[in-house]
Design an enzyme around this catalytic site. Structure first.
Site, PDB file in Angstrom:
ATOM      1  N   CYS A  89       0.822  -1.198   0.000  1.00 17.42           N
ATOM      2  CA  CYS A  89       0.000   0.000   0.000  1.00 17.42           C
ATOM      3  C   CYS A  89       0.866   1.263   0.000  1.00 17.42           C
ATOM      4  CB  CYS A  89      -0.861  -0.054   1.253  1.00 17.42           C
ATOM      5  SG  CYS A  89      -1.914   1.316   1.440  1.00 17.42           S
ATOM      6  N   CYS A 133      -8.362 -10.951  22.607  1.00 16.78           N
ATOM      7  CA  CYS A 133      -7.782 -10.102  21.562  1.00 16.78           C
ATOM      8  C   CYS A 133      -6.691  -9.216  22.143  1.00 16.78           C
ATOM      9  CB  CYS A 133      -8.864  -9.269  20.879  1.00 16.78           C
ATOM     10  SG  CYS A 133      -9.810  -8.276  22.030  1.00 16.78           S
ATOM     11  N   GLU A 170     -24.256 -11.039  27.289  1.00 20.90           N
ATOM     12  CA  GLU A 170     -23.722  -9.926  26.488  1.00 20.90           C
ATOM     13  C   GLU A 170     -24.366  -8.640  26.979  1.00 20.90           C
ATOM     14  OE1 GLU A 170     -21.650  -9.099  23.734  1.00 20.90           O
ATOM     15  OE2 GLU A 170     -22.595  -7.138  24.004  1.00 20.90           O
TER      16      GLU A 170
HETATM   17  N1  SAH Z   1     -17.924 -13.602  21.147  1.00 21.40           N
HETATM   18  C1  SAH Z   1     -18.417 -12.603  20.237  1.00 21.40           C
HETATM   19  C2  SAH Z   1     -18.140 -11.164  20.677  1.00 21.40           C
HETATM   20  C3  SAH Z   1     -16.763 -10.849  21.161  1.00 21.40           C
HETATM   21  S1  SAH Z   1     -16.391  -9.124  21.322  1.00 21.40           S
HETATM   22  C4  SAH Z   1     -17.892 -12.840  18.847  1.00 21.40           C
HETATM   23  O1  SAH Z   1     -16.964 -13.609  18.642  1.00 21.40           O
HETATM   24  O2  SAH Z   1     -18.435 -12.268  17.892  1.00 21.40           O
HETATM   25  C5  SAH Z   1     -16.708  -8.795  23.003  1.00 21.40           C
HETATM   26  C6  SAH Z   1     -18.169  -8.582  23.324  1.00 21.40           C
HETATM   27  O3  SAH Z   1     -18.260  -8.337  24.710  1.00 21.40           O
HETATM   28  C7  SAH Z   1     -18.826  -7.398  22.627  1.00 21.40           C
HETATM   29  O4  SAH Z   1     -19.989  -7.837  21.982  1.00 21.40           O
HETATM   30  C8  SAH Z   1     -19.156  -6.433  23.784  1.00 21.40           C
HETATM   31  O5  SAH Z   1     -20.355  -5.732  23.573  1.00 21.40           O
HETATM   32  C9  SAH Z   1     -19.286  -7.374  24.951  1.00 21.40           C
HETATM   33  N2  SAH Z   1     -19.026  -6.833  26.307  1.00 21.40           N
HETATM   34  C10 SAH Z   1     -18.194  -5.833  26.663  1.00 21.40           C
HETATM   35  N3  SAH Z   1     -18.148  -5.720  28.003  1.00 21.40           N
HETATM   36  C11 SAH Z   1     -18.975  -6.667  28.504  1.00 21.40           C
HETATM   37  C12 SAH Z   1     -19.336  -7.056  29.841  1.00 21.40           C
HETATM   38  N4  SAH Z   1     -18.823  -6.439  30.912  1.00 21.40           N
HETATM   39  N5  SAH Z   1     -20.188  -8.093  29.986  1.00 21.40           N
HETATM   40  C13 SAH Z   1     -20.703  -8.737  28.906  1.00 21.40           C
HETATM   41  N6  SAH Z   1     -20.402  -8.401  27.622  1.00 21.40           N
HETATM   42  C14 SAH Z   1     -19.549  -7.385  27.422  1.00 21.40           C
END
Ligand code: SAH
Length: 522
Positions: A73, A477, A383
């Site tokens: 890029c 992550c 969630e």
């Molecule tokens: N497992 C899912 C999402 C992972 S991302 C996938 O693979 O697609 C992390 C997620 O945690 C997000 O959707 C975010 O909204 C949620 N999140 C953030 N803080 C949180 C909390 N304290 N309790 C529950 N969910 C939470």
């Protein structure tokens, strides 16, 4: 040795910092140098020096690293999207593997021999380009006042023009060109972060890689009168500037009519499925506002995720796959090719036989929950975003899955409620599960967590330990918070069984990781 501003130093780069900058040392003193990569020997100008470290600006690569490659890029250096495109992909993977290992050693306190024993080789991509299914382009102006879509320069909010991103889908450019041409033709303005004026803030594009369906969401700085279901558009904004009253609100239907030409052009794109506007009037960095309105097509796109056998070379598909509806506001993994591998690892580490009770914490739209449901007795997803849980419930129905239940709330609040509470409501729910012969919510067999970068709240970890599942699967992550949380879990009755990094974000410094823990003496 004390280093002064503007002093020129010569140093060899040994590591990569959190933002992708090169790190080198002279007699124990550390230099952070942007755009220098592991293996380079460079000269650099000291910009800011403190007692133990300094930031320096790359002057010249004196002897290039054997791992240096020409970035694909043109704007790789200035754009904040990728940080390590100049490093060969092989070396990127090695760096990420080491990053996870070092964090587990340094922050987690794990023994190196144990880490060698439990860690598998990072799962890379065969084709590490055009992998992102989602892109959010800020809209603005260049120096000459020309309307542009682009990317934020690293750590800033100045926009660099560029709609042709090599980690994004090649189809993004065509869509952005249509939108920019429409804005130019009708003098629709781009949003200005400083003044809070201007209309179009961002364009969000998403593509279902398996379905070929496109989603376009225009994020607009417009006022919306909920009662009248009306938008404030350019024409009536001009009127109001010239003193006319708010009576010039137009209805949603008329707004759509005004955008008819744009919608007509977008609808000609192959796979176009959903066009929406999202209203964001806040003076903030947050991209999406709360309200989204579908103005053409469906309010979602489809995508499916297949199961792979992660124990076999090439990770072949097993034939089973799930379909998801994704709305503009939902979190959905951005690299669909690697997501299949990541989820398949989580499935493998969960060790399910068809009977187990499983909690899936931080479940988003229920992707992991539904992925595991076919092999489990009962799944409970948690969630914090209620819209995501709505999606999760619908996705369960759509895939004919009846053994998944979803709860809205914070993991650190919902889990303790189920574990500790004397609340009749929760008890009733837990007892029904028991009576129906299904799995036990309070004493699950497996807990899966997939938290955001900040990791799990301690209250969540404490309750997980108290629930004493046989296995814990941690999808992370951020390997630093992962290491911190694993330290807690492994000091409280769990053993580290498997660690496998997955490269979800080639050319960036980010790395995903899947970890299996087993209850000690279990
Ligand atoms: N497992 C899912 C999402 C992972 S991302 C996938 O693979 O697609 C992390 C997620 O945690 C997000 O959707 C975010 O909204 C949620 N999140 C953030 N803080 C949180 C909390 N304290 N309790 C529950 N969910 C939470």
């Amino acid at each position: 040795m004390v280093y002064n501003k503007n002093q020129i130093i010569e140093v060899t780069i040994e590591d990569i910092g959190v933002d992708g900058e090169g790190i080198g040392h002279i007699d124990g003193y550390t230099f952070f140098i942007k755009d220098a990569i592991i293996g380079d020997t460079v000269s650099a100008k000291v910009m800011k020096a403190s007692k133990n470290f300094a930031y320096a600006r790359l002057e010249k690569v004196i002897s290039p690293s054997p791992f240096r490659v020409t970035p694909k890029c043109d704007i790789a250096r200035s754009c904040g999207g990728c940080q390590i495109q100049a490093l060969s992909y092989e070396k990127q993977l090695e760096y990420k593997q080491n990053k996870v290992r070092n964090n587990l050693k340094r922050i987690g306190g794990f023994d190196e021999k144990l880490l060698d024993w439990v860690t598998d080789k990072i799962v890379g991509m065969d084709e590490p380009w055009n992998y992102r299914n989602k892109a959010v382009y800020p809209i603005g102006y260049n120096k000459d006042g020309k309307l542009i879509a682009g990317f934020y320069a690293g750590r800033t909010h100045s926009i660099i023009a560029g709609s042709d991103c090599f980690i994004g889908d090649p189809g993004n450019k065509k869509i952005l060109d249509i939108i920019l041409a429409h804005m130019e033709k009708y003098h629709i303005t781009a949003y200005n972060e400083e003044t809070g004026e201007g209309e179009v803030r961002h364009v969000l594009l998403r593509k279902g890689f398996t379905s070929g369906e496109w989603m376009v969401s225009l994020i607009l700085n417009q006022r919306l009168d909920k009662k009248a279901d009306a938008y404030r558009t350019k024409s009536n904004r001009e009127e109001s500037l010239s003193g006319a009253s708010d009576s010039s609100w137009i209805t949603q239907k008329d707004f759509i009519k005004e955008q008819g030409e744009l919608l007509g052009k977008l609808s000609e794109i192959k796979g176009m499925t959903s066009v929406s506007v999202n209203i964001n009037n806040e003076k903030t960095n947050v991209i999406l506002g709360k309200e989204t309105y579908c103005i053409w097509g469906k309010p979602y796109i489809k995508d499916s995720i297949g199961v792979r056998d992660m124990t076999k070379p090439g990770y072949p598909k097993t034939g089973r796959s799930l379909e998801f509806h994704i709305s503009p506001q939902s979190f959905y993994q951005v690299n669909p090719v690697q997501t299949e591998k990541l989820y398949s690892l989580a499935l493998e580490y969960a060790g399910l036989t068809g009977k187990e009770a499983v909690w899936d914490l931080y479940c988003g739209i229920g992707t992991i929950s539904l992925f595991l449901a076919g092999n489990a007795g009962q799944i409970y997803g948690v969630e914090v975003i209620d819209k995501a849980i709505e999606d999760a419930r619908n996705n369960a129905k759509r895939n004919g899955i009846s053994n998944a239940k979803f709860f809205v709330g914070k993991a650190e609040e919902v889990l303790p409620q189920f574990y500790n509470t004397t609340s009749p409501l929760v008890n009733a729910s837990a007892n029904t599960e028991k009576k129906s012969g299904k799995a036990d919510m309070r004493n699950p067999d497996v807990i899966v967590v997939d938290p955001p970068r900040k990791g799990c709240d301690e209250e969540c970890l404490r309750t997980m330990v108290a629930m004493a599942p046989e296995r814990i699967v941690y999808v992370s992550c951020d390997s630093a918070t992962l290491a911190r949380d694993l330290k807690y879990l492994c000091s409280n009755g769990y053993n580290l069984r498997k660690v496998r990094p997955v490269d979800m974000f080639p050319h960036t410094v980010h790395v995903e990781c899947c970890v299996a823990l087993q209850k000690a003496n279990g």
